[in-house]
Motif scaffolding. Structure first.
Motif, short mmCIF file in Angstrom:
data_model
loop_
_atom_site.label_atom_id
_atom_site.label_comp_id
_atom_site.label_asym_id
_atom_site.label_seq_id
_atom_site.Cartn_x
_atom_site.Cartn_y
_atom_site.Cartn_z
N GLN A 127 0.90 -1.09 -0.02
CA GLN A 127 0.03 -0.13 -0.02
C GLN A 127 0.78 1.26 0.04
OE1 GLN A 127 -3.70 0.32 2.21
NE2 GLN A 127 -3.33 -1.47 3.29
N ILE A 128 2.14 1.31 0.60
CA ILE A 128 2.59 2.49 0.85
C ILE A 128 4.00 2.49 0.08
CG2 ILE A 128 2.10 2.66 3.25
CD1 ILE A 128 4.66 1.80 4.09
N GLN A 129 4.58 1.51 -0.68
CA GLN A 129 5.76 1.38 -1.31
C GLN A 129 5.99 2.53 -2.42
OE1 GLN A 129 8.32 -0.47 -0.06
NE2 GLN A 129 9.55 0.94 -1.45
N GLU A 130 4.97 2.39 -3.25
CA GLU A 130 5.05 3.65 -4.18
C GLU A 130 4.44 4.97 -3.75
OE1 GLU A 130 3.18 4.45 -8.74
OE2 GLU A 130 2.78 2.65 -7.97
N PRO A 131 3.34 5.08 -3.11
CA PRO A 131 3.06 6.58 -2.61
C PRO A 131 4.27 7.27 -1.77
CG PRO A 131 1.21 5.26 -2.27
CD PRO A 131 2.49 4.24 -2.85
N LEU A 132 4.81 6.36 -0.96
CA LEU A 132 5.91 6.93 -0.11
C LEU A 132 7.19 6.96 -0.50
CD1 LEU A 132 4.46 6.11 3.36
CD2 LEU A 132 4.41 8.52 2.27
#
Length: 375
Positions: free
Chosen positions: A118-123
């Protein structure tokens, strides 16, 4: 009993550096306790959001920038716990980091399988990531002292280092079995969307009996009555849920050395023993060597993680059955380790490895293990 976690100072150094702080690790290892202890020592006002609370989940899943602004109010720190429960948490975290630059975002989670997705790409470029494991030997010895830790070593090889296990003396077996049943067989299945609870139990038991030995997915598949690809996918979920981890074989000479082999270890001896329902005292066990190796390798993982070592970990084995328990490569230099519980046991390192790789060779036993697992 409260433990001073080694990683605490490293996390504190990253506060208000313009990025989110992400803390990952198994359930019940003290992530919330650690972050709350850090927050209690700070002057800034903070907001705690529990990902297990349906109201919190509902608000965050549907929040836009203005909703988040109202939610944050005058808080300077926002802590989202068990964030993997919240759908699209990565997008919300990105908004918090980008739009509220004066706010420090803390995120903790018990499953890299879901949370990283869930967070790898956005963050990307917006987070500092830390891992927290069960209590390390160094943390344990610092809290209880040298004498008590020395007296407790055999118990720790049996019951492991989960905080609740250490703190609930005489209830260790009950706590471990409950933890195994609630976390391994429920949370892991939910995280990985696994459909067969008995199969995950059978795979875990097979891995538990092969600690310290080469694991072949085909053989495990035959043991549990499943397809090798299914076994591999289940083991991948177990790794991402911080139950087990693997070491690959070190290989330079593909003709004589085994390249594709793996060893699989448990992050905690107590969980391993709970899976096979064996808490027999060390003196009458047949698997002392396996427990010792699992303890040493898992403690080394904690040490290298906490001190941000760049060392890469392997084991080594040839087709002629020569082997070395554990190998580390750092800055092009190899160090070979052999593990023996009995300090009177001697070992001979294979010349094929030591001469071929010009390695440094060390024996780790009951008498000298502290340097290997400490700092």
């Amino acid at each position: 009993m409260k433990f001073n976690r080694i990683i605490k100072a490293s996390i504190e150094e990253k506060f208000f550096s313009g990025k989110a702080i992400l803390l990952l690790g198994p359930r019940q290892v003290g992530k919330t306790t650690l972050l709350r202890a850090i927050l209690d020592n700070r002057k800034e006002k903070h907001l705690y959001l529990d990902g297990d609370d349906p109201t919190v989940v509902g608000i965050l899943e549907n929040a836009n920038t203005e909703t988040l602004r109202s939610l944050i109010a005058d808080n300077q720190i926002v802590y989202i716990d068990e964030a993997q429960r919240i759908n699209k948490i990565g997008i919300k975290a990105k908004i918090l980091v980008d739009q509220f630059k004066e706010v420090q975002l803390l995120i903790s989670g018990s499953s890299s399988f879901e949370l990283n997705q869930q967070i790898q790409e956005p963050l990307t470029g917006r987070k500092w990531t830390f891992n927290l494991w069960p209590i390390s030997w160094a943390e344990y010895e610092k809290e209880v002292g040298f004498l008590k830790s020395e007296q407790s070593l055999e118990n720790r090889l049996i019951y492991g280092f989960y905080p609740d296990v250490i703190n609930q003396t005489s209830q260790e077996e009950k706590v471990l079995i409950e933890l195994a049943e609630s976390y391994l067989y429920k949370d892991v299945m939910m995280y990985g969307n696994l459909k067969k609870p008995k199969l995950i139990q059978d795979i875990l038991k097979a891995l538990a009996y092969q600690v310290g030995h080469e694991v072949k997915f085909k053989e495990v598949a035959e043991t549990v009555g499943a397809d090798p690809k299914t076994v591999a996918s289940y083991i991948e979920v177990l790794e991402k849920a911080f139950v087990v981890f693997g070491l690959s074989s070190y290989s330079y000479n593909l003709r004589t050395e085994i390249k594709t082999a793996r060893k699989i270890y448990f992050y905690d001896n107590g969980i391993r023993n709970a899976i096979i329902r064996d808490f027999t005292p060390l003196a009458i066990r047949q698997d002392v060597g396996d427990l010792w190796e699992n303890f040493l390798v898992s403690e080394r993982v904690k040490r290298n993680s906490y001190y941000q070592s760049l060392a890469r970990s392997y084991f080594w084995r040839t087709k002629q059955q020569q082997e070395i328990d554990y190998v580390e490569e750092l800055a092009g230099k190899l160090t070979a380790y052999e593990f023996k519980w009995n300090p009177k046991r001697n070992v001979t390192f294979p010349k094929t490895f030591t001469v071929g790789y010009n390695s440094n060779n060390l024996l780790v036993n009951r008498g000298n293990f502290r340097e290997f697992v400490g700092n």
